[in-house]
Enzyme design. Sequence first.
Site, short mmCIF file in Angstrom:
data_model
loop_
_atom_site.label_atom_id
_atom_site.label_comp_id
_atom_site.label_asym_id
_atom_site.label_seq_id
_atom_site.Cartn_x
_atom_site.Cartn_y
_atom_site.Cartn_z
N GLU A 27 97.89 6.94 11.61
CA GLU A 27 98.39 5.58 11.90
C GLU A 27 99.89 5.51 11.57
O GLU A 27 100.33 6.05 10.55
CB GLU A 27 97.62 4.60 11.01
CG GLU A 27 98.01 3.14 11.19
CD GLU A 27 97.14 2.20 10.33
OE1 GLU A 27 96.33 2.71 9.50
OE2 GLU A 27 97.26 0.98 10.49
N LYS A 44 95.73 -2.08 17.42
CA LYS A 44 94.78 -2.29 16.31
C LYS A 44 94.27 -3.74 16.33
O LYS A 44 95.07 -4.68 16.31
CB LYS A 44 95.48 -1.98 14.99
CG LYS A 44 94.56 -2.00 13.77
CD LYS A 44 95.34 -1.55 12.51
CE LYS A 44 94.43 -1.38 11.30
NZ LYS A 44 95.20 -0.85 10.14
N CYS A 50 92.24 2.95 11.79
CA CYS A 50 91.95 2.72 10.37
C CYS A 50 90.88 1.64 10.12
O CYS A 50 89.73 1.86 10.41
CB CYS A 50 93.25 2.43 9.62
SG CYS A 50 93.13 2.81 7.84
#
Lengths: 243, 243
Positions: free
Chosen positions: A20, A89, A122
């Site tokens: 990330e 995300k 994540c």
Amino acid sequence: MCQTADAASAQGAGLVIFPEMFLTGYNVGAAVFKLAEPAAGPSSQKAAAIARKAGVALLYGYPERDGDTVYNSALLIDRNGRPLANYRKAHLYGGEEKKLFVPGDRLVTAELDDLKVGFLICYDVEFPEAVQTLALAGAHLIAVPTALMEPFGLVARTVVPARAYESQVYVACANLCGKEGNIAYCGLSGIVGPDGHELARAGKNEELLIADIEPATVAAVRANNPILAERRPELYTGPINSL
Amino acid sequence: MCQTADAASAQGAGLVIFPEMFLTGYNVGAAVFKLAEPAAGPSSQKAAAIARKAGVALLYGYPERDGDTVYNSALLIDRNGRPLANYRKAHLYGGEEKKLFVPGDRLVTAELDDLKVGFLICYDVEFPEAVQTLALAGAHLIAVPTALMEPFGLVARTVVPARAYESQVYVACANLCGKEGNIAYCGLSGIVGPDGHELARAGKNEELLIADIEPATVAAVRANNPILAERRPELYTGPINSL
């Protein structure tokens, strides 16, 4: 990125996953507003040249600018240097991320030859339905750039293998290592098979992990023990007997 | 059941969980049609007497007869010997269970003083949405009679702790041990906290595991790291960018 792409390609890899916010670092605070670039910006063009030269697809995290909006994104570039997919995300973690980024509003899959890949970043992977939705859309592999920090090693060791098991997909997480300001990352990058067993697991330091991702294995695991097919969605939204 | 109830009560337990099909054995094949009893049948009256004498609530698995239908069920009897809740396994595992039982059609919670308990049986707990639905309905503890067999130790060690972590609830699984015909059970009964960390874990053999289940800890874990509240259901049913 260049050395890793070359090393992976030399071992026959078709896709390399980086962590990330790989291009800028994760813990950069408000500097992210200056560092953010469009998906087609100059950094992605450099990455495209690396992919083309190494002959390997690349997925990496970066801060994405789209007009006045900044996303925590991951870009997939194919082995010919063509940008194939961009994922933003969707589940932002903690107060800091919510200050810096706008959450994405949809999940994304892309095809690399006969392999269908779904993307998460994540914290996204902690949500079982995110992985499941991608698996039900046909993904064989969930590719997950991460910046998992201490003390959340449980997520890498336990939650990620459970995601692979319950959705019967490969899950590959590439995590940051070492310290960045006040954050200590867990390392523990891993590749888990669709039966939930680990295929490769890093320690706390950077490693290049390699595994074969086989759509036929996904099919075999699902035929043997059809968890994904035996979900009962009507039960999860229906009435509950509360006594 | 009587000795275990007395031993647990002596250690201050408020609820004792027994395995799936505890009353008859799990691997009994078609004999289950003879052995099945109504929820209010003679065995439940014996169990009620045990609960009353020991002063502890009991949850145990048994084959339930309702007219011509047989369910794989779990009955909760409170410390006063009152049947409080009956849950019918909703996700039947494998061909044999599907031949013997009809699946239940709803999830169940019950209150024991200030503790709200949700019920699942074995394979049910592999489905993240089953646990999540009970957690969203207010359950602090998911109580799970199981008959987990080899080679599925991964479910006890990895999947169950992930369930607790992602739904931020206690999960307690009571598994069968040893062999029964051609089945070898895993043991590995466990109690996991709402942060996904193990509070108690058995080996392969029978053990009485004890843990404090604290609704305040559930609230504290959820306040610290609000995974359950940060789900984005609209994302899991919305469009996917397929590239």
